[in-house]
Motif scaffolding. Structure first.
Motif, PDB file in Angstrom:
ATOM      1  N   PHE A 276       0.864  -1.182   0.000  1.00  0.00           N
ATOM      2  CA  PHE A 276       0.000   0.000   0.000  1.00  0.00           C
ATOM      3  C   PHE A 276       0.900   1.231   0.000  1.00  0.00           C
ATOM      4  O   PHE A 276       1.585   1.507   0.986  1.00  0.00           O
ATOM      5  CB  PHE A 276      -0.917   0.001   1.229  1.00  0.00           C
ATOM      6  CG  PHE A 276      -1.978  -1.063   1.193  1.00  0.00           C
ATOM      7  CD1 PHE A 276      -3.285  -0.756   0.864  1.00  0.00           C
ATOM      8  CD2 PHE A 276      -1.649  -2.390   1.467  1.00  0.00           C
ATOM      9  CE1 PHE A 276      -4.265  -1.747   0.820  1.00  0.00           C
ATOM     10  CE2 PHE A 276      -2.615  -3.385   1.423  1.00  0.00           C
ATOM     11  CZ  PHE A 276      -3.925  -3.052   1.098  1.00  0.00           C
TER      12      PHE A 276
ATOM     13  N   TYR B  33      -5.458  -5.023   5.744  1.00  0.00           N
ATOM     14  CA  TYR B  33      -5.670  -3.954   4.784  1.00  0.00           C
ATOM     15  C   TYR B  33      -6.198  -2.662   5.408  1.00  0.00           C
ATOM     16  O   TYR B  33      -5.842  -1.567   4.979  1.00  0.00           O
ATOM     17  CB  TYR B  33      -6.630  -4.422   3.703  1.00  0.00           C
ATOM     18  CG  TYR B  33      -6.035  -5.410   2.724  1.00  0.00           C
ATOM     19  CD1 TYR B  33      -4.716  -5.842   2.854  1.00  0.00           C
ATOM     20  CD2 TYR B  33      -6.781  -5.918   1.670  1.00  0.00           C
ATOM     21  CE1 TYR B  33      -4.172  -6.739   1.968  1.00  0.00           C
ATOM     22  CE2 TYR B  33      -6.241  -6.833   0.778  1.00  0.00           C
ATOM     23  CZ  TYR B  33      -4.937  -7.237   0.937  1.00  0.00           C
ATOM     24  OH  TYR B  33      -4.404  -8.129   0.053  1.00  0.00           O
TER      25      TYR B  33
ATOM     26  N   GLN C  98      -4.309   0.837   4.891  1.00  0.00           N
ATOM     27  CA  GLN C  98      -4.915   2.012   4.270  1.00  0.00           C
ATOM     28  C   GLN C  98      -4.850   3.219   5.197  1.00  0.00           C
ATOM     29  O   GLN C  98      -4.541   4.329   4.761  1.00  0.00           O
ATOM     30  CB  GLN C  98      -6.367   1.695   3.896  1.00  0.00           C
ATOM     31  CG  GLN C  98      -6.497   0.710   2.747  1.00  0.00           C
ATOM     32  CD  GLN C  98      -7.938   0.278   2.512  1.00  0.00           C
ATOM     33  OE1 GLN C  98      -8.767   0.289   3.416  1.00  0.00           O
ATOM     34  NE2 GLN C  98      -8.237  -0.129   1.289  1.00  0.00           N
TER      35      GLN C  98
END
Length: 318
Positions: free
Chosen positions: A75, A103, A107
């Protein structure tokens, strides 16, 4: 003898999870072992993603097991702050939780300038010749690859922190304690990189492998049904703290029904005993596995902001 990666070329690391909505927001994946893990696999398991959300069309809660191609989902931030974070999700060493402990944090941190790498590590209980060291091997390889590619991503190779949850918190703490262990034989120039994290943040971590403090499921998956006291000691991070361990940030909820808060307290006491800087946050309520989403409305909700302040104070980013 240190384990050596070998064998035939592995399938594309994006293939098993790249179908449909399985990995909709993982645009980049790094395979840890380009030539595959080969003979290290003792028996075959298919990779399986399980969707546990009651409303998968709006929010995912996926978990992965049968990992045969260990890898990292990347990311990237729009404005890098010069630091990276290796994230090791939990799952009791039975699975790797993709969204809630992977995730979503990636993020959140990428929006704040961190380049994040979510690690899909092999599960020791699924049958690997490297046994209890299997996940540590993947974590060591991961942090070396991250540092080796730092110029590509635009961060300082020295500024690589780690955050891990539950059994992934055990892996995070294990890496921070046994970074100097030669867990595998080098295979390329990336393996010349240092494995010591700049800082480590085990979140509601599994730490002790000795009952009654041990999380029984993680202990069995990692060490089998009847580990020796020596095995328990080797794989209990609080009993392996070196004098040069990185600073730690520990979070736990006192009402955790799965992993006793005593695990975090034991780790804190061991770090203090070795003179290692450690910040510890114990919340009255939060339960287990809260990550980001399940901490909302609870005292534990503030932990990511507390980590940001701590990481800045420790110099991970400016």
């Amino acid at each position: 003898m240190p384990w050596r990666a070998q064998g035939m070329m592995a399938p594309s690391p994006a293939t098993p999870l790249g179908q449909g909505r399985a990995l909709p927001d993982a645009a980049e994946v790094i395979n840890l072992w380009p030539q595959g893990v080969g003979a290290g696999r003792l028996r075959d398991f298919p990779e399986v993603v399980t969707e546990r959300s009651r409303e998968p069309a709006t929010i995912h809660d996926r978990a992965l097991h049968g990992i045969s191609t260990p890898r990292m989902a990347v990311f990237r931030p729009q404005k890098p702050n010069g630091a990276a974070v290796l994230i090791t999700p939990g799952g009791g060493y039975v699975r790797v939780v993709i969204d809630r402990e992977g995730y979503e944090l990636a993020q959140f941190l990428a929006q704040r300038g961190f380049t994040c790498f979510v690690l899909f590590y092999r599960l020791p209980g699924e049958g690997w010749a490297s046994g209890p060291e299997t996940a540590l091997i993947d974590a060591q390889r991961a942090i070396r690859l991250i540092r080796h590619r730092a110029a590509t991503y635009g961060f300082d190779p020295a500024k690589v922190g780690t955050i891990g949850f539950s059994a992934g918190g055990h892996l995070c703490a294990d890496l921070a304690a046994r970074f100097a262990t030669k867990a595998y034989m080098p295979i390329d120039e990336a393996d010349a990189q240092d494995t010591r994290p700049y800082c480590a943040a085990p979140i509601y971590p599994v730490v002790s492998m000795t009952p009654p403090l041990a999380h029984a499921g993680s202990r069995t998956q990692l060490l089998g049904d009847a580990p020796t006291p020596e095995m328990e000691a080797l794989h209990s991070p609080h009993r392996q703290i070196p004098a040069d361990a990185p600073p730690h940030f520990i979070v736990h909820a006192e009402d955790d029904p799965a992993v006793p808060v005593g695990n975090s307290l034991a780790l804190r006491d061991a770090l203090k005993g070795r003179g290692i800087k450690v910040e510890t946050h114990l919340f009255e309520r939060g339960g287990h596995g809260f990550g980001l989403r399940n901490a909302k409305g609870l005292p534990a909700e503030i932990w990511p902001q507390l980590w940001l302040g701590w990481a800045r104070d420790k110099g991970l980013f400016a």
